[in-house]
Design a protein around this motif. Sequence first.
Motif, PDB file in Angstrom:
ATOM      1  N   ILE A  40       0.837  -1.205   0.000  1.00 59.18           N
ATOM      2  CA  ILE A  40       0.000   0.000   0.000  1.00 59.18           C
ATOM      3  C   ILE A  40       0.874   1.258   0.000  1.00 59.18           C
ATOM      4  CG2 ILE A  40      -1.652   1.344   1.369  1.00 59.18           C
ATOM      5  CD1 ILE A  40      -2.742  -1.402   2.378  1.00 59.18           C
ATOM      6  N   ASP A  41       1.915   1.247   0.824  1.00 59.84           N
ATOM      7  CA  ASP A  41       2.806   2.409   0.911  1.00 59.84           C
ATOM      8  C   ASP A  41       3.511   2.669  -0.412  1.00 59.84           C
ATOM      9  OD1 ASP A  41       2.091   2.673   3.565  1.00 59.84           O
ATOM     10  OD2 ASP A  41       3.910   1.706   4.345  1.00 59.84           O
ATOM     11  N   MET A  42       3.982   1.606  -1.063  1.00 55.79           N
ATOM     12  CA  MET A  42       4.681   1.776  -2.331  1.00 55.79           C
ATOM     13  C   MET A  42       3.740   2.283  -3.419  1.00 55.79           C
ATOM     14  SD  MET A  42       7.989   1.106  -2.224  1.00 55.79           S
ATOM     15  CE  MET A  42       7.899   2.127  -0.747  1.00 55.79           C
ATOM     16  N   THR A  43       2.551   1.727  -3.490  1.00 61.63           N
ATOM     17  CA  THR A  43       1.627   2.142  -4.544  1.00 61.63           C
ATOM     18  C   THR A  43       1.078   3.540  -4.290  1.00 61.63           C
ATOM     19  OG1 THR A  43      -0.164   0.950  -3.409  1.00 61.63           O
ATOM     20  CG2 THR A  43       0.946  -0.190  -5.205  1.00 61.63           C
ATOM     21  N   ALA A  44       1.070   3.981  -3.041  1.00 58.60           N
ATOM     22  CA  ALA A  44       0.608   5.344  -2.743  1.00 58.60           C
ATOM     23  C   ALA A  44       1.485   6.373  -3.451  1.00 58.60           C
ATOM     24  CB  ALA A  44       0.606   5.587  -1.240  1.00 58.60           C
ATOM     25  N   THR A  45       2.770   6.046  -3.650  1.00 58.16           N
ATOM     26  CA  THR A  45       3.683   6.966  -4.325  1.00 58.16           C
ATOM     27  C   THR A  45       3.389   7.060  -5.820  1.00 58.16           C
ATOM     28  OG1 THR A  45       5.388   5.305  -4.836  1.00 58.16           O
ATOM     29  CG2 THR A  45       5.476   6.341  -2.650  1.00 58.16           C
ATOM     30  N   LEU A  46       2.534   6.177  -6.326  1.00 58.97           N
ATOM     31  CA  LEU A  46       2.225   6.139  -7.754  1.00 58.97           C
ATOM     32  C   LEU A  46       0.940   6.880  -8.095  1.00 58.97           C
ATOM     33  CD1 LEU A  46       3.087   2.373  -8.306  1.00 58.97           C
ATOM     34  CD2 LEU A  46       4.507   4.335  -8.930  1.00 58.97           C
ATOM     35  N   LYS A  47       0.213   7.335  -7.099  1.00 62.17           N
ATOM     36  CA  LYS A  47      -1.035   8.052  -7.355  1.00 62.17           C
ATOM     37  C   LYS A  47      -0.759   9.293  -8.196  1.00 62.17           C
ATOM     38  CE  LYS A  47      -4.055   6.745  -3.523  1.00 62.17           C
ATOM     39  NZ  LYS A  47      -4.907   7.235  -2.427  1.00 62.17           N
ATOM     40  N   GLY A  48      -1.536   9.450  -9.239  1.00 63.23           N
ATOM     41  CA  GLY A  48      -1.373  10.595 -10.108  1.00 63.23           C
ATOM     42  C   GLY A  48      -0.242  10.472 -11.112  1.00 63.23           C
ATOM     43  N   ARG A  49       0.510   9.343 -11.077  1.00 61.54           N
ATOM     44  CA  ARG A  49       1.640   9.175 -11.987  1.00 61.54           C
ATOM     45  C   ARG A  49       1.445   8.027 -12.965  1.00 61.54           C
ATOM     46  NH1 ARG A  49       5.773  12.538 -11.430  1.00 61.54           N
ATOM     47  NH2 ARG A  49       5.626  12.119 -13.656  1.00 61.54           N
ATOM     48  N   VAL A  50       0.566   7.091 -12.646  1.00 67.80           N
ATOM     49  CA  VAL A  50       0.325   5.949 -13.534  1.00 67.80           C
ATOM     50  C   VAL A  50      -1.171   5.789 -13.742  1.00 67.80           C
ATOM     51  CG1 VAL A  50       2.421   4.798 -12.728  1.00 67.80           C
ATOM     52  CG2 VAL A  50       0.228   4.217 -11.677  1.00 67.80           C
ATOM     53  N   HIS A  51      -1.524   5.177 -14.849  1.00 69.38           N
ATOM     54  CA  HIS A  51      -2.943   4.921 -15.116  1.00 69.38           C
ATOM     55  C   HIS A  51      -3.459   3.716 -14.338  1.00 69.38           C
ATOM     56  CE1 HIS A  51      -1.824   7.350 -18.705  1.00 69.38           C
ATOM     57  NE2 HIS A  51      -3.046   7.807 -18.571  1.00 69.38           N
ATOM     58  N   ALA A  52      -2.572   2.769 -14.061  1.00 62.00           N
ATOM     59  CA  ALA A  52      -2.976   1.571 -13.330  1.00 62.00           C
ATOM     60  C   ALA A  52      -1.733   0.870 -12.809  1.00 62.00           C
ATOM     61  CB  ALA A  52      -3.783   0.623 -14.231  1.00 62.00           C
ATOM     62  N   VAL A  53      -1.947   0.017 -11.813  1.00 61.59           N
ATOM     63  CA  VAL A  53      -0.852  -0.737 -11.202  1.00 61.59           C
ATOM     64  C   VAL A  53      -1.108  -2.228 -11.377  1.00 61.59           C
ATOM     65  CG1 VAL A  53       0.324  -1.309  -9.043  1.00 61.59           C
ATOM     66  CG2 VAL A  53      -0.317   1.062  -9.515  1.00 61.59           C
ATOM     67  N   ASN A  54      -0.157  -2.919 -12.000  1.00 58.96           N
ATOM     68  CA  ASN A  54      -0.256  -4.372 -12.146  1.00 58.96           C
ATOM     69  C   ASN A  54       0.065  -5.076 -10.836  1.00 58.96           C
ATOM     70  OD1 ASN A  54      -0.163  -3.626 -14.995  1.00 58.96           O
ATOM     71  ND2 ASN A  54       0.301  -5.771 -15.378  1.00 58.96           N
ATOM     72  N   ILE A  55      -0.777  -6.019 -10.475  1.00 54.20           N
ATOM     73  CA  ILE A  55      -0.518  -6.881  -9.324  1.00 54.20           C
ATOM     74  C   ILE A  55      -0.131  -8.249  -9.859  1.00 54.20           C
ATOM     75  CG2 ILE A  55      -1.519  -7.965  -7.286  1.00 54.20           C
ATOM     76  CD1 ILE A  55      -1.067  -4.998  -6.998  1.00 54.20           C
ATOM     77  N   THR A  56       1.080  -8.672  -9.558  1.00 61.54           N
ATOM     78  CA  THR A  56       1.573  -9.933 -10.120  1.00 61.54           C
ATOM     79  C   THR A  56       0.885 -11.140  -9.484  1.00 61.54           C
ATOM     80  OG1 THR A  56       3.406 -10.002  -8.544  1.00 61.54           O
ATOM     81  CG2 THR A  56       3.816  -8.919 -10.651  1.00 61.54           C
ATOM     82  N   ASP A  57       0.862 -12.221 -10.245  1.00 59.43           N
ATOM     83  CA  ASP A  57       0.204 -13.450  -9.799  1.00 59.43           C
ATOM     84  C   ASP A  57       1.231 -14.578  -9.768  1.00 59.43           C
ATOM     85  OD1 ASP A  57      -1.618 -15.412  -9.123  1.00 59.43           O
ATOM     86  OD2 ASP A  57      -2.428 -15.619 -11.148  1.00 59.43           O
ATOM     87  N   GLY A  58       1.881 -14.724  -8.619  1.00 57.36           N
ATOM     88  CA  GLY A  58       2.868 -15.792  -8.485  1.00 57.36           C
ATOM     89  C   GLY A  58       4.006 -15.658  -9.466  1.00 57.36           C
ATOM     90  N   SER A  59       4.461 -14.417  -9.696  1.00 50.88           N
ATOM     91  CA  SER A  59       5.559 -14.191 -10.626  1.00 50.88           C
ATOM     92  C   SER A  59       6.793 -15.003 -10.230  1.00 50.88           C
ATOM     93  CB  SER A  59       5.908 -12.697 -10.638  1.00 50.88           C
ATOM     94  OG  SER A  59       6.985 -12.427 -11.491  1.00 50.88           O
ATOM     95  N   ARG A  60       7.463 -15.572 -11.219  1.00 55.18           N
ATOM     96  CA  ARG A  60       8.625 -16.455 -11.029  1.00 55.18           C
ATOM     97  C   ARG A  60       8.273 -17.649 -10.142  1.00 55.18           C
ATOM     98  NH1 ARG A  60      13.230 -14.031  -8.645  1.00 55.18           N
ATOM     99  NH2 ARG A  60      14.439 -15.704  -9.579  1.00 55.18           N
ATOM    100  N   ALA A  61       6.972 -18.002 -10.123  1.00 56.10           N
ATOM    101  CA  ALA A  61       6.478 -19.165  -9.369  1.00 56.10           C
ATOM    102  C   ALA A  61       6.805 -19.074  -7.882  1.00 56.10           C
ATOM    103  CB  ALA A  61       7.026 -20.463  -9.959  1.00 56.10           C
ATOM    104  N   VAL A  62       6.783 -17.844  -7.353  1.00 56.09           N
ATOM    105  CA  VAL A  62       7.013 -17.628  -5.926  1.00 56.09           C
ATOM    106  C   VAL A  62       5.672 -17.393  -5.244  1.00 56.09           C
ATOM    107  CG1 VAL A  62       8.054 -16.071  -4.214  1.00 56.09           C
ATOM    108  CG2 VAL A  62       9.333 -16.715  -6.264  1.00 56.09           C
ATOM    109  N   MET A  63       5.441 -18.073  -4.123  1.00 54.09           N
ATOM    110  CA  MET A  63       4.184 -17.970  -3.405  1.00 54.09           C
ATOM    111  C   MET A  63       4.040 -16.586  -2.768  1.00 54.09           C
ATOM    112  SD  MET A  63       2.564 -17.869  -0.268  1.00 54.09           S
ATOM    113  CE  MET A  63       3.820 -18.345   0.915  1.00 54.09           C
ATOM    114  N   ARG A  64       2.918 -15.922  -3.081  1.00 56.21           N
ATOM    115  CA  ARG A  64       2.587 -14.632  -2.487  1.00 56.21           C
ATOM    116  C   ARG A  64       1.071 -14.535  -2.296  1.00 56.21           C
ATOM    117  NH1 ARG A  64       6.540 -10.733  -2.435  1.00 56.21           N
ATOM    118  NH2 ARG A  64       8.470 -11.249  -3.571  1.00 56.21           N
TER     119      ARG A  64
END
Length: 310
Positions: A40-64
């Motif tokens: 949340i803190d990291m994406t807050a810095t993107l407000k007003g600078r990007v149209h959207a934020v991608n949320i990865t889905d198990g990128s590199r097959a790492v559990m998240r």
Amino acid sequence: MRINKDQYCLNNFRKAVVAKEFLVTAEVAPPKGGNPQHMIDMTATLKGRVHAVNITDGSRAVMRMSSLTAALILLQHGIEPVCQMACRDRNRIALQGDLLGAHALGIENILALTGDPVKVGDYPDAKAVFDLESVRLLQVTQKLNAGIDYNDKILPDGGTNLFIGAAVDPQCRSWSGLQKRFQRKLEAGAQFFQSQLITDFEILDKFMTQIAAGCDRPILAGIFLLKSAKNARFINRAVPGVNIPDHIIDRLEQAKDPLEEGMKIAAEQVQIARQLCQGVHMMAVKREDLIAPILDMAGVKPVVNQMIAV
């Protein structure tokens, strides 16, 4: 009852695509635990600078954390998500269920991915599913939007309103394979494309003029923040298909402040990409707070009417 996305936003990614704006998206990984605060803190810095934020889905097959859950958390904090959905871990039943759930939650932007092989991740003995792959996931989503499921059964509540995109790798070694796969994704209904990390912009130019020309779908070039020469060498070893050239590694090696030099390199790449395609997809692993300064260095203006919580 479907969550009203309008309570969170004044503008969105789909509108920017239709308006043919220069698009900026960023990539953020969900937490590896149950606390989303850093995300949340990291994406807050993107407000007003990007149209959207991608949320990865198990990128590199790492559990998240679930990408769908993380996307909802961002939406509730005034950030429009692009929810990545990989086929590796779900069969067609679960994938359709998640797509319907995304629609119900007001999460409309989906990036269809096949998914990295499990052997590269932290559970190499896990069983991969791969019941579908990205092209068929695109096709399934189009069917859901039309009000029917994978088995051509009518959805009782009407169709979904999902805006689906796909990944593309202009640096793929097989040019004919790249062309064929890109065309299949277009035909399957991809509305936008986000590329893998780009290091060879001559190849990107060739892709744009020889393969993507006339497709009328935005291509967003993947721009990756390299934090040091060591980081660049790791990427070369760990990420298949990526070859960060020696001259960039040398620049990082010789810099007094490698991180600042990496930001300058990323900003230069954004400027090059602006001349070639309709957008950039920014990746700055664990330093998403540096994306806005990079965009400033590249001369990219803030996004107008970005999503705000009300």
